[in-house]
Design a protein around this motif. Sequence first.
Motif, PDB file in Angstrom:
ATOM      1  N   CYS A  54       0.847  -1.198   0.000  1.00  0.00           N
ATOM      2  CA  CYS A  54       0.000   0.000   0.000  1.00  0.00           C
ATOM      3  C   CYS A  54       0.877   1.241   0.000  1.00  0.00           C
ATOM      4  CB  CYS A  54      -0.899   0.021   1.227  1.00  0.00           C
ATOM      5  SG  CYS A  54      -2.142  -1.253   1.211  1.00  0.00           S
ATOM      6  N   ALA A  55       0.349   2.310  -0.548  1.00  0.00           N
ATOM      7  CA  ALA A  55       1.107   3.556  -0.679  1.00  0.00           C
ATOM      8  C   ALA A  55       1.414   4.209   0.665  1.00  0.00           C
ATOM      9  CB  ALA A  55       0.352   4.534  -1.569  1.00  0.00           C
ATOM     10  N   ASP A  56       0.492   4.091   1.614  1.00  0.00           N
ATOM     11  CA  ASP A  56       0.694   4.753   2.901  1.00  0.00           C
ATOM     12  C   ASP A  56      -0.113   4.051   3.990  1.00  0.00           C
ATOM     13  OD1 ASP A  56      -1.999   5.734   2.769  1.00  0.00           O
ATOM     14  OD2 ASP A  56      -1.300   7.445   1.614  1.00  0.00           O
ATOM     15  N   ALA A  57       0.059   4.523   5.218  1.00  0.00           N
ATOM     16  CA  ALA A  57      -0.595   3.897   6.366  1.00  0.00           C
ATOM     17  C   ALA A  57      -2.114   4.028   6.306  1.00  0.00           C
ATOM     18  CB  ALA A  57      -0.063   4.498   7.664  1.00  0.00           C
ATOM     19  N   VAL A  58      -2.602   5.146   5.855  1.00  0.00           N
ATOM     20  CA  VAL A  58      -4.055   5.352   5.784  1.00  0.00           C
ATOM     21  C   VAL A  58      -4.689   4.325   4.850  1.00  0.00           C
ATOM     22  CG1 VAL A  58      -5.867   6.973   5.073  1.00  0.00           C
ATOM     23  CG2 VAL A  58      -3.886   7.798   6.353  1.00  0.00           C
ATOM     24  N   GLN A  59      -4.076   4.144   3.689  1.00  0.00           N
ATOM     25  CA  GLN A  59      -4.585   3.165   2.727  1.00  0.00           C
ATOM     26  C   GLN A  59      -4.468   1.741   3.302  1.00  0.00           C
ATOM     27  OE1 GLN A  59      -2.319   2.895  -0.907  1.00  0.00           O
ATOM     28  NE2 GLN A  59      -3.938   1.791  -1.977  1.00  0.00           N
ATOM     29  N   ALA A  60      -3.365   1.446   3.957  1.00  0.00           N
ATOM     30  CA  ALA A  60      -3.158   0.113   4.523  1.00  0.00           C
ATOM     31  C   ALA A  60      -4.180  -0.197   5.611  1.00  0.00           C
ATOM     32  CB  ALA A  60      -1.735  -0.001   5.076  1.00  0.00           C
ATOM     33  N   ILE A  61      -4.443   0.752   6.479  1.00  0.00           N
ATOM     34  CA  ILE A  61      -5.418   0.542   7.557  1.00  0.00           C
ATOM     35  C   ILE A  61      -6.813   0.327   6.982  1.00  0.00           C
ATOM     36  CG2 ILE A  61      -6.566   1.668   9.511  1.00  0.00           C
ATOM     37  CD1 ILE A  61      -3.772   2.970  10.099  1.00  0.00           C
ATOM     38  N   ALA A  62      -7.164   1.107   5.986  1.00  0.00           N
ATOM     39  CA  ALA A  62      -8.478   0.950   5.359  1.00  0.00           C
ATOM     40  C   ALA A  62      -8.613  -0.425   4.709  1.00  0.00           C
ATOM     41  CB  ALA A  62      -8.706   2.044   4.326  1.00  0.00           C
ATOM     42  N   ARG A  63      -7.558  -0.863   4.023  1.00  0.00           N
ATOM     43  CA  ARG A  63      -7.594  -2.171   3.357  1.00  0.00           C
ATOM     44  C   ARG A  63      -7.627  -3.297   4.385  1.00  0.00           C
ATOM     45  NH1 ARG A  63      -9.350  -5.254  -0.690  1.00  0.00           N
ATOM     46  NH2 ARG A  63      -7.751  -6.611  -1.540  1.00  0.00           N
ATOM     47  N   GLU A  64      -6.883  -3.156   5.467  1.00  0.00           N
ATOM     48  CA  GLU A  64      -6.899  -4.171   6.522  1.00  0.00           C
ATOM     49  C   GLU A  64      -8.305  -4.310   7.101  1.00  0.00           C
ATOM     50  OE1 GLU A  64      -4.723  -5.149  10.770  1.00  0.00           O
ATOM     51  OE2 GLU A  64      -5.218  -3.091  10.262  1.00  0.00           O
ATOM     52  N   LYS A  65      -8.950  -3.204   7.392  1.00  0.00           N
ATOM     53  CA  LYS A  65     -10.306  -3.244   7.930  1.00  0.00           C
ATOM     54  C   LYS A  65     -11.269  -3.889   6.943  1.00  0.00           C
ATOM     55  CE  LYS A  65      -9.953   0.668  11.059  1.00  0.00           C
ATOM     56  NZ  LYS A  65     -10.407   2.021  11.385  1.00  0.00           N
ATOM     57  N   GLU A  66     -11.085  -3.571   5.662  1.00  0.00           N
ATOM     58  CA  GLU A  66     -11.938  -4.166   4.634  1.00  0.00           C
ATOM     59  C   GLU A  66     -11.786  -5.690   4.625  1.00  0.00           C
ATOM     60  OE1 GLU A  66     -12.613  -3.909  -0.203  1.00  0.00           O
ATOM     61  OE2 GLU A  66     -10.771  -3.105   0.656  1.00  0.00           O
ATOM     62  N   ILE A  67     -10.548  -6.165   4.591  1.00  0.00           N
ATOM     63  CA  ILE A  67     -10.295  -7.605   4.539  1.00  0.00           C
ATOM     64  C   ILE A  67     -10.773  -8.293   5.811  1.00  0.00           C
ATOM     65  CG2 ILE A  67      -8.470  -9.357   4.474  1.00  0.00           C
ATOM     66  CD1 ILE A  67      -6.942  -7.461   2.548  1.00  0.00           C
ATOM     67  N   LYS A  68     -10.546  -7.672   6.964  1.00  0.00           N
ATOM     68  CA  LYS A  68     -10.992  -8.274   8.223  1.00  0.00           C
ATOM     69  C   LYS A  68     -12.506  -8.455   8.266  1.00  0.00           C
ATOM     70  CE  LYS A  68      -7.280  -7.273  11.422  1.00  0.00           C
ATOM     71  NZ  LYS A  68      -6.891  -6.644  12.684  1.00  0.00           N
ATOM     72  N   GLY A  69     -13.234  -7.627   7.542  1.00  0.00           N
ATOM     73  CA  GLY A  69     -14.693  -7.740   7.512  1.00  0.00           C
ATOM     74  C   GLY A  69     -15.218  -8.806   6.561  1.00  0.00           C
ATOM     75  N   TRP A  70     -14.348  -9.385   5.779  1.00  0.00           N
ATOM     76  CA  TRP A  70     -14.761 -10.384   4.802  1.00  0.00           C
ATOM     77  C   TRP A  70     -14.995 -11.747   5.446  1.00  0.00           C
ATOM     78  CZ3 TRP A  70     -10.663  -9.752   0.339  1.00  0.00           C
ATOM     79  CH2 TRP A  70     -10.891  -8.542  -0.316  1.00  0.00           C
ATOM     80  N   SER A  71     -15.735 -12.563   4.738  1.00  0.00           N
ATOM     81  CA  SER A  71     -15.928 -13.956   5.149  1.00  0.00           C
ATOM     82  C   SER A  71     -14.637 -14.731   4.890  1.00  0.00           C
ATOM     83  CB  SER A  71     -17.048 -14.598   4.338  1.00  0.00           C
ATOM     84  OG  SER A  71     -16.659 -14.721   2.972  1.00  0.00           O
ATOM     85  N   ARG A  72     -14.514 -15.869   5.517  1.00  0.00           N
ATOM     86  CA  ARG A  72     -13.346 -16.728   5.298  1.00  0.00           C
ATOM     87  C   ARG A  72     -13.254 -17.132   3.824  1.00  0.00           C
ATOM     88  NH1 ARG A  72      -9.660 -19.713   8.014  1.00  0.00           N
ATOM     89  NH2 ARG A  72      -8.975 -21.626   7.015  1.00  0.00           N
ATOM     90  N   ALA A  73     -14.380 -17.418   3.210  1.00  0.00           N
ATOM     91  CA  ALA A  73     -14.388 -17.820   1.802  1.00  0.00           C
ATOM     92  C   ALA A  73     -13.824 -16.720   0.907  1.00  0.00           C
ATOM     93  CB  ALA A  73     -15.801 -18.196   1.372  1.00  0.00           C
ATOM     94  N   LYS A  74     -14.187 -15.488   1.185  1.00  0.00           N
ATOM     95  CA  LYS A  74     -13.687 -14.379   0.377  1.00  0.00           C
ATOM     96  C   LYS A  74     -12.187 -14.176   0.594  1.00  0.00           C
ATOM     97  CE  LYS A  74     -14.924  -9.734  -1.105  1.00  0.00           C
ATOM     98  NZ  LYS A  74     -15.891  -8.648  -0.991  1.00  0.00           N
TER      99      LYS A  74
END
Length: 86
Positions: A54-74
Amino acid sequence: MYIYLLKNPAHTVLYTGITNDLERRLYEHAQNLGNASRFTGRYQCNLLVYFEVCADAVQAIAREKEIKGWSRAKKKALIATTNSDW
């Protein structure tokens, strides 16, 4: 910045994290293996199966939160896009 996913040897747990130094962070996870006070130690998550840059911490944190909200299958589908043998 990196977003990364770890698994345990039994393939039963996935852990999502972020770091600015992936090699150092993987070493730290390995050192805490078995330490019940840490999620990765309790579940023995120390095998890297996926990462993104990721380009920066803000983008990384947002992406981490997005992935953490996904189902195991996703999450498994995401991992398979770059690591079909995981």
